[in-house]
Design a protein around this motif. Structure first.
Motif, PDB file in Angstrom:
ATOM      1  N   ARG A  67      10.507 -12.784  -2.724  1.00 43.80           N
ATOM      2  CA  ARG A  67      10.029 -11.823  -3.582  1.00 43.80           C
ATOM      3  C   ARG A  67       9.620 -10.585  -2.483  1.00 43.80           C
ATOM      4  NH1 ARG A  67       5.689 -13.198  -7.795  1.00 43.80           N
ATOM      5  NH2 ARG A  67       7.487 -13.623  -8.983  1.00 43.80           N
ATOM      6  N   HIS A  68       9.718  -9.588  -2.992  1.00 41.48           N
ATOM      7  CA  HIS A  68       9.450  -8.140  -2.025  1.00 41.48           C
ATOM      8  C   HIS A  68       7.865  -8.136  -2.187  1.00 41.48           C
ATOM      9  CE1 HIS A  68       8.916  -4.032  -1.164  1.00 41.48           C
ATOM     10  NE2 HIS A  68      10.080  -4.191  -0.432  1.00 41.48           N
ATOM     11  N   GLU A  69       7.364  -7.653  -0.848  1.00 43.95           N
ATOM     12  CA  GLU A  69       5.821  -7.774  -0.806  1.00 43.95           C
ATOM     13  C   GLU A  69       5.168  -6.718  -2.021  1.00 43.95           C
ATOM     14  OE1 GLU A  69       2.514  -8.488   0.349  1.00 43.95           O
ATOM     15  OE2 GLU A  69       4.390  -9.041   1.526  1.00 43.95           O
ATOM     16  N   ARG A  70       5.921  -5.668  -2.560  1.00 44.21           N
ATOM     17  CA  ARG A  70       5.490  -4.853  -3.603  1.00 44.21           C
ATOM     18  C   ARG A  70       5.297  -5.797  -4.740  1.00 44.21           C
ATOM     19  NH1 ARG A  70       9.257  -0.663  -5.536  1.00 44.21           N
ATOM     20  NH2 ARG A  70      10.254  -2.358  -6.698  1.00 44.21           N
ATOM     21  N   SER A  71       6.446  -6.558  -4.980  1.00 40.62           N
ATOM     22  CA  SER A  71       6.479  -7.598  -6.123  1.00 40.62           C
ATOM     23  C   SER A  71       5.309  -8.427  -6.008  1.00 40.62           C
ATOM     24  CB  SER A  71       7.820  -8.025  -6.208  1.00 40.62           C
ATOM     25  OG  SER A  71       7.875  -8.973  -7.191  1.00 40.62           O
ATOM     26  N   ARG A  72       5.238  -8.966  -4.973  1.00 41.85           N
ATOM     27  CA  ARG A  72       3.983  -9.887  -4.773  1.00 41.85           C
ATOM     28  C   ARG A  72       2.490  -9.222  -4.974  1.00 41.85           C
ATOM     29  NH1 ARG A  72       5.346 -14.461  -1.559  1.00 41.85           N
ATOM     30  NH2 ARG A  72       7.179 -14.127  -0.339  1.00 41.85           N
ATOM     31  N   LEU A  73       2.480  -8.008  -4.692  1.00 44.55           N
ATOM     32  CA  LEU A  73       1.215  -7.344  -4.978  1.00 44.55           C
ATOM     33  C   LEU A  73       1.000  -7.055  -6.518  1.00 44.55           C
ATOM     34  CD1 LEU A  73      -1.272  -5.413  -3.923  1.00 44.55           C
ATOM     35  CD2 LEU A  73       0.336  -3.490  -3.853  1.00 44.55           C
ATOM     36  N   GLU A  74       2.435  -6.763  -7.406  1.00 46.60           N
ATOM     37  CA  GLU A  74       2.245  -6.409  -8.698  1.00 46.60           C
ATOM     38  C   GLU A  74       1.744  -7.842  -9.220  1.00 46.60           C
ATOM     39  OE1 GLU A  74       5.961  -5.211  -9.935  1.00 46.60           O
ATOM     40  OE2 GLU A  74       5.916  -3.363  -8.900  1.00 46.60           O
ATOM     41  N   ALA A  75       2.217  -8.937  -8.937  1.00 50.46           N
ATOM     42  CA  ALA A  75       1.968 -10.388  -9.516  1.00 50.46           C
ATOM     43  C   ALA A  75       0.520 -10.478  -9.360  1.00 50.46           C
ATOM     44  CB  ALA A  75       2.786 -11.369  -9.070  1.00 50.46           C
ATOM     45  N   ALA A  76       0.035 -10.454  -8.058  1.00 51.58           N
ATOM     46  CA  ALA A  76      -1.377 -10.664  -7.805  1.00 51.58           C
ATOM     47  C   ALA A  76      -2.393  -9.920  -8.652  1.00 51.58           C
ATOM     48  CB  ALA A  76      -1.548 -10.411  -6.234  1.00 51.58           C
ATOM     49  N   THR A  77      -1.804  -8.586  -8.973  1.00 55.65           N
ATOM     50  CA  THR A  77      -2.801  -7.678  -9.582  1.00 55.65           C
ATOM     51  C   THR A  77      -2.642  -7.890 -11.091  1.00 55.65           C
ATOM     52  OG1 THR A  77      -2.195  -5.918  -8.113  1.00 55.65           O
ATOM     53  CG2 THR A  77      -3.071  -5.262 -10.389  1.00 55.65           C
ATOM     54  N   ARG A  78      -1.595  -8.441 -11.712  1.00 55.75           N
ATOM     55  CA  ARG A  78      -1.470  -8.888 -12.979  1.00 55.75           C
ATOM     56  C   ARG A  78      -2.457 -10.331 -13.255  1.00 55.75           C
ATOM     57  NH1 ARG A  78       4.066  -7.378 -12.406  1.00 55.75           N
ATOM     58  NH2 ARG A  78       4.496  -5.552 -13.624  1.00 55.75           N
ATOM     59  N   ASN A  79      -2.251 -11.111 -12.324  1.00 54.85           N
ATOM     60  CA  ASN A  79      -3.300 -12.342 -12.401  1.00 54.85           C
ATOM     61  C   ASN A  79      -4.456 -11.990 -12.386  1.00 54.85           C
ATOM     62  OD1 ASN A  79      -1.061 -14.173 -12.140  1.00 54.85           O
ATOM     63  ND2 ASN A  79      -1.284 -14.427 -10.026  1.00 54.85           N
ATOM     64  N   VAL A  80      -5.159 -10.993 -11.667  1.00 59.20           N
ATOM     65  CA  VAL A  80      -6.507 -10.627 -11.620  1.00 59.20           C
ATOM     66  C   VAL A  80      -6.819  -9.851 -12.715  1.00 59.20           C
ATOM     67  CG1 VAL A  80      -8.222  -8.802 -10.447  1.00 59.20           C
ATOM     68  CG2 VAL A  80      -6.525 -10.270  -9.170  1.00 59.20           C
ATOM     69  N   LEU A  81      -5.871  -9.110 -13.394  1.00 58.54           N
ATOM     70  CA  LEU A  81      -6.096  -8.519 -14.762  1.00 58.54           C
ATOM     71  C   LEU A  81      -6.345  -9.470 -15.775  1.00 58.54           C
ATOM     72  CD1 LEU A  81      -3.954  -5.560 -14.322  1.00 58.54           C
ATOM     73  CD2 LEU A  81      -6.511  -5.311 -14.416  1.00 58.54           C
ATOM     74  N   THR A  82      -5.482 -10.537 -16.122  1.00 58.08           N
ATOM     75  CA  THR A  82      -5.492 -11.248 -17.200  1.00 58.08           C
ATOM     76  C   THR A  82      -6.535 -12.187 -16.751  1.00 58.08           C
ATOM     77  OG1 THR A  82      -3.977 -12.830 -15.741  1.00 58.08           O
ATOM     78  CG2 THR A  82      -2.939 -11.341 -17.351  1.00 58.08           C
ATOM     79  N   GLY A  83      -7.346 -12.534 -15.504  1.00 54.95           N
ATOM     80  CA  GLY A  83      -8.320 -13.118 -15.380  1.00 54.95           C
ATOM     81  C   GLY A  83      -9.453 -12.441 -15.987  1.00 54.95           C
ATOM     82  N   LEU A  84      -9.398 -11.282 -16.020  1.00 54.50           N
ATOM     83  CA  LEU A  84     -10.569 -10.444 -16.585  1.00 54.50           C
ATOM     84  C   LEU A  84     -10.554 -10.109 -18.075  1.00 54.50           C
ATOM     85  CD1 LEU A  84     -10.718  -7.529 -13.728  1.00 54.50           C
ATOM     86  CD2 LEU A  84     -12.524  -9.442 -14.246  1.00 54.50           C
TER      87      LEU A  84
END
Length: 580
Positions: free
Chosen positions: A382-399
């Motif tokens: 997984r590309h670093e940008r893809s990791r960042l996107e996935a992490a951001t989505r996880n935070v948003l869904t957690g909110l």
């Protein structure tokens, strides 16, 4: 994506496979790239497919693809045509904004209720896609019995109709779904269909019109006359198309002709008589244009793209099972090189050799391809940008946000006009748009310059659902930038909306602060101005000292434009800021 309603009984009859059950048909169509979407109240099956295969906008086109898939048909099929008896005369008064015409005469078609419904659906789907809601091309279909062609010769030989321009308050006719005479100008103001398509011709000095010996019978691209209305009793049809581009309306005409040919109709050519030279440099054209085009593709390219070894005979067989024709153009000393592939007139999607490879893959069966590791010394990750996107989505869904994935293409109206933003301005979302040169639909004419309009469109389409609706997306945005070697600057943006009766600026900022805190970056929100937001309730998003977005309450005019009756707070910023 286009959705087409298919009568499964009609499909079985047209394919000649009465033994096929509904579930088996769904599976076979999925293999062709048509996804089952549901069922109408009338029992019609709904299928969604990519907008490239416009020949499948009707049950006749879908049945043709299945017959190739089953091996019941092979190679390129071109309907026989009779010599022309009708001439379409293009008068010098024709509006310069819409100068082109094409068409065909259809003889001996059997139109029952199902066939007529399919024809109407095909007409409207072509209008919505290739015709760009009739602006680029519009189709008129008429009962030929009701048309009296002007005699072309003194002895009465041949018939003609005239495509011309008339004064908006000129001749009258009775339009479809009406019982009174109207001028073209009255149609635009007093008829529901006229009101829908008025914007296409409103600024013309003269309106497009088609006449026979009796008088005005078609007001393209708006509406046909009631006199020539098609019914289940119609057996001979006159098809006319007008538009801004000859190639487009010719291809739309081909798709119509192929569909009617599948119903047993005979296609009769027409002559198009231009007052000046046509786009092809000729004064007279013969239509429909059933010329078979050819493209080349190499054997190596097919094998490399699909990862399968084929013999020449297997490739030719797969092309023929796709409705194409193919011959080996160069096979000296058993060295397989190039295929010359024949493309039928109804295929408007084959633009590149990769389109040919796609057809071979579908005929072979993408589900038959065996996955294998690439022949390289590393394994993908997984590309670093893809990791960042996935992490951001996880935070948003957690909110509490619902994660969305919207189309990257949109229209200029959605990205700019409906959001009160001017293209080329300095506001977020005001970047120079990346335009699609030949879009299939005006709904997808640019790459979106910002993500927030996509979320607002989702809210607009879901006003029937319960609130609150908290939506977020991490996705692509793009704008023109001559300083980049591709002249297109691509970014990933994070956008969120909160639609609820008590949504405020503070709610959106609180979510934004939580995201920034999770990524350990510093957030500041100094006041700013943005035409999509309420003055005094909007701020810049500044992360680690760099301005990267905007947060605030959407302006009431935006809410009214999108039929939203609740406040909406929103934010959008550049994803890269979270990686700082």
């Amino acid at each position: 994506m286009p959705v087409v309603d298919i009568d499964p009984d009609e499909l079985r009859e047209l394919t000649g496979h009465e033994e096929k059950g509904d579930e088996e048909l769904k599976s076979d169509l999925f293999g062709l790239g048509l996804e089952y979407e549901g069922e109408t109240e009338e029992g019609l099956l709904q299928f969604e497919f990519g907008p490239d295969r416009l020949d499948r906008l009707s049950v006749e086109g879908v049945a043709r693809s299945l017959r190739y898939h089953y091996g019941d048909a092979r190679g390129v099929a071109v309907p026989n045509t009779n010599d022309p008896d009708f001439t379409y005369v293009v008068d010098e008064d024709v509006p310069e904004e819409r100068p082109y015409v094409t068409g065909a005469i259809i003889r001996g078609v059997d139109l029952d209720e199902a066939a007529l419904d399919s024809l109407i659906q095909l007409q409207e789907k072509l209008h919505a896609t290739m015709g760009r809601k009739r602006a680029k091309g519009a189709i008129g279909i008429h009962d030929l019995v009701a048309i009296k062609g002007d005699a072309l010769t003194e002895d009465g030989g041949g018939n003609s109709i005239t495509y011309t321009g008339i004064d908006p308050e000129g001749d009258t006719f009775v339009p479809l779904d009406s019982d009174r005479e109207m001028t073209p100008a009255e149609v635009l103001t007093d008829h529901p269909t006229g009101e829908t398509y008025a914007d296409i011709v409103r600024e013309y000095e003269r309106y497009p019109a088609i006449y026979d010996e009796i008088g005005l019978f078609s007001f393209p691209p708006v509406i046909n006359g009631r006199r020539t209305e098609v019914s289940t009793d119609s057996r001979d049809l006159l098809v006319e198309l007008t538009g801004t581009d000859q190639w487009t309306i010719d291809r739309m005409c081909n798709i119509i002709c192929y569909a009617l040919s599948a119903r047993g109709a005979t296609i009769e050519e027409v002559e198009i008589e231009y007052g000046a030279s046509s786009p092809e440099g000729e004064r007279t054209l013969v239509r429909p244009d059933f010329e078979v085009e050819t493209k080349s593709v190499s054997h190596d390219r097919i094998e490399t793209m699909l990862g399968v070894e084929f013999t020449d005979e297997e490739v030719v067989d797969l092309f023929e099972r796709s409705g194409l024709g193919a011959v080996v153009a160069d096979a000296e000393d058993n060295v397989r090189t190039t295929y010359e592939v024949s493309i039928p007139p109804y295929r408007v999607d084959v633009l590149h050799p990769l389109d040919l490879v796609d057809d071979v893959g579908r005929a072979y069966g993408f589900d038959e391809l065996e996955p294998r590791y690439p022949d390289v010394g590393t394994v993908g990750g997984r590309h670093e940008r893809s990791r960042l996107e996935a992490a951001t989505r996880n935070v948003l869904t957690g909110l509490g946000f619902e994660d969305l994935l919207n189309f990257h293409m949109t229209s200029e109206a959605e990205a700019y006009d409906r959001m009160n933003v001017e293209a080329g301005s300095d506001y977020l979302g005001g970047g120079d748009p990346v335009r699609i040169t030949e879009p299939y639909s005006e709904d997808y004419e640019i790459l979106r310059p910002w993500a927030l309009p996509s979320l607002v469109m989702v809210l607009e389409n879901n006003t029937h659902r319960a609130y609150p609706q908290d939506l977020a997306e991490v996705g692509l945005v793009a704008e023109r930038d001559d300083d980049v070697n591709t002249r297109v600057r691509e970014r990933r943006h994070v956008a969120g909306v909160l639609a609820r009766h008590d949504a405020t600026y503070e709610d959106a900022k609180a979510r934004l602060q939580a995201v920034c805190r999770d990524f350990d970056v510093e957030l500041e929100t100094p006041p700013t101005e943005h035409p999509s937001f309420i003055d005094g309730r909007v701020a810049s998003v500044v992360i680690d000292g760099e301005t990267v977005g905007v947060v605030g309450e959407l302006h009431p005019s935006i809410l009214v434009e999108h039929d939203l009756e609740l406040p909406v707070a929103a934010f959008e910023f550049d994803l890269a800021a979270l990686a700082e």
